[in-house]
Design a protein around this motif. Structure first.
Motif, mmCIF file in Angstrom:
data_model
loop_
_atom_site.group_PDB
_atom_site.id
_atom_site.type_symbol
_atom_site.label_atom_id
_atom_site.label_comp_id
_atom_site.label_asym_id
_atom_site.label_seq_id
_atom_site.Cartn_x
_atom_site.Cartn_y
_atom_site.Cartn_z
ATOM 1 N N MET A 199 -33.512 -40.544 41.858
ATOM 2 C CA MET A 199 -34.873 -40.028 41.644
ATOM 3 C C MET A 199 -35.163 -39.859 40.145
ATOM 4 S SD MET A 199 -36.380 -39.797 44.557
ATOM 5 C CE MET A 199 -35.568 -41.393 44.740
ATOM 6 N N LEU A 200 -34.164 -39.443 39.382
ATOM 7 C CA LEU A 200 -34.352 -39.356 37.924
ATOM 8 C C LEU A 200 -34.666 -40.732 37.349
ATOM 9 C CD1 LEU A 200 -31.691 -36.980 36.267
ATOM 10 C CD2 LEU A 200 -34.156 -36.647 36.507
ATOM 11 N N GLY A 201 -33.956 -41.747 37.840
ATOM 12 C CA GLY A 201 -34.187 -43.102 37.362
ATOM 13 C C GLY A 201 -35.590 -43.589 37.667
ATOM 14 N N GLN A 202 -36.179 -43.073 38.745
ATOM 15 C CA GLN A 202 -37.551 -43.433 39.116
ATOM 16 C C GLN A 202 -38.579 -42.481 38.508
ATOM 17 O OE1 GLN A 202 -37.866 -43.902 43.410
ATOM 18 N NE2 GLN A 202 -35.952 -45.073 43.505
ATOM 19 N N GLN A 203 -38.103 -41.569 37.659
ATOM 20 C CA GLN A 203 -38.933 -40.565 36.971
ATOM 21 C C GLN A 203 -39.650 -39.636 37.964
ATOM 22 O OE1 GLN A 203 -41.431 -42.802 34.236
ATOM 23 N NE2 GLN A 203 -39.756 -43.034 32.793
ATOM 24 N N ASN A 204 -39.046 -39.477 39.131
ATOM 25 C CA ASN A 204 -39.555 -38.524 40.119
ATOM 26 C C ASN A 204 -38.765 -37.223 39.914
ATOM 27 O OD1 ASN A 204 -40.475 -37.123 42.350
ATOM 28 N ND2 ASN A 204 -40.227 -38.849 43.778
ATOM 29 N N TYR A 205 -39.139 -36.486 38.847
ATOM 30 C CA TYR A 205 -38.343 -35.348 38.397
ATOM 31 C C TYR A 205 -38.309 -34.211 39.412
ATOM 32 C CZ TYR A 205 -38.926 -37.926 34.036
ATOM 33 O OH TYR A 205 -38.951 -38.904 33.077
ATOM 34 N N ASP A 206 -39.444 -33.938 40.036
ATOM 35 C CA ASP A 206 -39.482 -32.819 40.996
ATOM 36 C C ASP A 206 -38.580 -33.090 42.198
ATOM 37 O OD1 ASP A 206 -41.228 -31.385 39.414
ATOM 38 O OD2 ASP A 206 -43.024 -32.147 40.418
ATOM 39 N N LYS A 207 -38.588 -34.318 42.685
ATOM 40 C CA LYS A 207 -37.735 -34.656 43.832
ATOM 41 C C LYS A 207 -36.262 -34.633 43.403
ATOM 42 C CE LYS A 207 -38.938 -35.456 47.407
ATOM 43 N NZ LYS A 207 -38.988 -34.636 48.656
ATOM 44 N N ALA A 208 -35.965 -35.086 42.180
ATOM 45 C CA ALA A 208 -34.585 -35.031 41.679
ATOM 46 C C ALA A 208 -34.106 -33.591 41.617
ATOM 47 C CB ALA A 208 -34.509 -35.681 40.299
ATOM 48 N N ILE A 209 -34.944 -32.704 41.081
ATOM 49 C CA ILE A 209 -34.576 -31.288 40.992
ATOM 50 C C ILE A 209 -34.391 -30.693 42.381
ATOM 51 C CG2 ILE A 209 -35.506 -29.012 40.367
ATOM 52 C CD1 ILE A 209 -36.734 -30.425 37.869
ATOM 53 N N GLU A 210 -35.222 -31.093 43.320
ATOM 54 C CA GLU A 210 -35.089 -30.608 44.706
ATOM 55 C C GLU A 210 -33.725 -30.977 45.274
ATOM 56 O OE1 GLU A 210 -36.841 -31.869 49.066
ATOM 57 O OE2 GLU A 210 -38.247 -31.892 47.382
ATOM 58 N N GLY A 218 -29.083 -28.974 35.642
ATOM 59 C CA GLY A 218 -29.505 -28.691 34.277
ATOM 60 C C GLY A 218 -30.023 -29.936 33.572
ATOM 61 N N GLU A 219 -29.353 -31.069 33.786
ATOM 62 C CA GLU A 219 -29.784 -32.329 33.170
ATOM 63 C C GLU A 219 -31.155 -32.751 33.671
ATOM 64 O OE1 GLU A 219 -28.124 -36.900 32.437
ATOM 65 O OE2 GLU A 219 -26.850 -35.396 33.415
ATOM 66 N N ALA A 220 -31.395 -32.546 34.966
ATOM 67 C CA ALA A 220 -32.706 -32.899 35.527
ATOM 68 C C ALA A 220 -33.815 -32.045 34.907
ATOM 69 C CB ALA A 220 -32.682 -32.733 37.046
ATOM 70 N N TYR A 221 -33.575 -30.736 34.759
ATOM 71 C CA TYR A 221 -34.575 -29.870 34.131
ATOM 72 C C TYR A 221 -34.814 -30.290 32.682
ATOM 73 C CZ TYR A 221 -35.225 -26.349 37.805
ATOM 74 O OH TYR A 221 -35.589 -25.701 38.959
ATOM 75 N N LYS A 222 -33.750 -30.630 31.952
ATOM 76 C CA LYS A 222 -33.910 -31.068 30.560
ATOM 77 C C LYS A 222 -34.722 -32.359 30.485
ATOM 78 C CE LYS A 222 -31.362 -32.454 26.410
ATOM 79 N NZ LYS A 222 -31.978 -33.788 26.289
ATOM 80 N N THR A 223 -34.440 -33.287 31.388
ATOM 81 C CA THR A 223 -35.165 -34.556 31.403
ATOM 82 C C THR A 223 -36.643 -34.331 31.684
ATOM 83 O OG1 THR A 223 -33.166 -35.669 32.218
ATOM 84 C CG2 THR A 223 -35.226 -36.857 32.430
ATOM 85 N N LYS A 224 -36.940 -33.357 32.531
ATOM 86 C CA LYS A 224 -38.342 -33.031 32.834
ATOM 87 C C LYS A 224 -39.024 -32.330 31.664
ATOM 88 C CE LYS A 224 -41.277 -30.581 36.150
ATOM 89 N NZ LYS A 224 -41.345 -29.643 37.296
ATOM 90 N N GLY A 225 -38.225 -31.702 30.792
ATOM 91 C CA GLY A 225 -38.786 -30.978 29.658
ATOM 92 C C GLY A 225 -38.787 -29.481 29.832
ATOM 93 N N ASP A 226 -38.126 -28.974 30.881
ATOM 94 C CA ASP A 226 -38.034 -27.532 31.140
ATOM 95 C C ASP A 226 -36.710 -27.032 30.561
ATOM 96 O OD1 ASP A 226 -37.824 -24.969 32.138
ATOM 97 O OD2 ASP A 226 -38.397 -25.496 34.190
ATOM 98 N N ASN A 227 -36.726 -26.764 29.232
ATOM 99 C CA ASN A 227 -35.483 -26.394 28.556
ATOM 100 C C ASN A 227 -34.933 -25.048 29.018
ATOM 101 O OD1 ASN A 227 -35.743 -28.765 27.205
ATOM 102 N ND2 ASN A 227 -35.888 -27.867 25.159
#
Length: 375
Positions: free
Chosen positions: A296-307, A327-336
């Motif tokens: 999901m991260l690779g598809q830039q579907n950040y919310d689904k990746a975090i889920e 943590g990596e998923a949140y960083k990729t989304k921009g939620d430091n």
């Protein structure tokens, strides 16, 4: 007298038998001391190219023939032979009997089609750096002495290459990718290369169709592996869906649901694909769910990746890698803020060295002091 005659007859019969045995007995096998036989085999996809040849040396019986190979020992072009019928013949591309090359499947040589099979391999070398590589339907003769142009299956022209000194004639692969290999004869200071290319996907798919009619077709793994190959290479979607459906009908699991979801995504059927992913979550182990999150991260579907990562951490609260991924998923989304929180959680769980290194690297990228973690 009768006894003496019988003894003579018996001796004569024994002598005849001994002579017949000597004539019919096979020779013992001894090594080729000067030009030993050799074989080079290279796999391309699931296909092979194999060269059988003999290996002469530049230095023979203490005589260095450097500078005397090309144009002298190996005449340029087609040379008239005094043996057999005096025809102009190419070089045998080795020594002793025919050098042969075997292709397991239909192939392209320097872009030209050639059927699967075994061919006599000959070469004509020219002073200007050109070479003609010849594939003959006659592969059982001795050297090139019985070469006939009418038996050619294919000729291709190539450019020779200058190389470092190679004492013993060698066939080698000098370049390779997923569908092709460049095979080269190397000897003295010259190489003669030719490119061998297989239609790997079509050969693999044809092999799947055949194998899935046998033992691999009775389980869920075989059809799923065939479908997964198609998904990984973004090919043959219609048939791949049939294969993965067959796998799911046999035994529904995370693997075949994930394969089908990937195929559907490639067909832009995103809603159907997401439904299958969500269904697969219930069947996923920790590694599989982590894989799904990164997909999901690779598809830039950040919310689904975090889920998915959050669910994995909830299921496996003492697994440092789950928190590191979240943590990596949140960083990729921009939620430091949440990224730092979960990466520190990972580091508190005494993670493996590679997980620790990743958490520290990500924290540093966000300007966090990581000295407390030994870095």
């Amino acid at each position: 007298m009768k006894t003496k005659t019988n003894m003579q007859a018996l001796f004569t019969a024994a002598l005849v038998a001994l002579l017949c045995w000597e004539v019919s007995a096979q020779n013992v096998t001894t090594p080729r001391a000067v030009v030993p036989a050799s074989e080079m085999t290279q796999t391309i996809g699931i296909s092979t190219v194999k060269v059988n040849y003999s290996r002469p040396r530049v230095t023979l019986r203490g005589t260095d023939r450097t500078g005397q190979i090309w144009g002298t020992l190996v005449p340029y072009g087609f040379d008239a032979t005094t043996f057999v019928d005096g025809s102009n013949i190419p070089w045998r591309a080795g020594a002793n009997e025919n050098t042969t090359v075997t292709f397991s499947d239909d192939v392209k040589i320097e872009g030209k089609d050639l059927k699967a099979g075994t061919y006599g391999l000959h070469m004509a070398i020219y002073e200007d750096g050109k070479a003609t590589v010849i594939f003959s339907n006659n592969s059982s003769s001795w050297g090139s002495f019985y070469y006939k142009e009418a038996e050619d299956a294919l000729r291709v022209d190539v450019q020779t290459m200058d190389i470092a000194h190679t004492e013993v004639l060698t066939y080698d692969v000098v370049a390779m990718d997923n569908t092709s290999a460049t095979v080269a004869l190397k000897w003295e200071k010259k190489a003669i290369p030719f490119k061998v290319e297989y239609d790997v996907h079509e050969i693999v798919l044809a092999n799947f169709r055949d194998e899935l009619r046998s033992i691999p077709g009775f389980g869920w793994q075989g059809p799923n592996q065939a479908a997964q190959y198609c998904a990984q290479n973004n090919i043959n979607h219609e048939e791949a869906i049939q294969w993965v459906d067959r796998s799911i009908a046999n035994t529904k699991n995370f693997n075949n649901l994930a394969t089908k979801a990937q195929l559907l995504t490639q067909q832009n059927k995103t809603a159907e694909a997401q439904k299958l992913r969500d269904e697969s979550v219930a069947l996923a182990n920790v590694g599989q769910l982590n894989f799904l999150g990164y997909q999901m991260l690779g598809q830039q579907n950040y919310d689904k990746a975090i889920e998915y990562f959050a669910l994995n951490a909830k299921r496996n609260p003492k697994n440092a890698n789950c928190w590191d991924s979240l943590g990596e998923a949140y960083k990729t989304k921009g939620d430091n803020k949440n990224a730092i929180k979960h990466l520190k959680k990972s580091l508190s769980l005494n993670p493996a060295a590679n997980v620790k290194a990743n958490s520290i690297k990500l924290l540093k990228e966000m300007g966090v002091d990581t000295s407390a973690y030994g870095s």
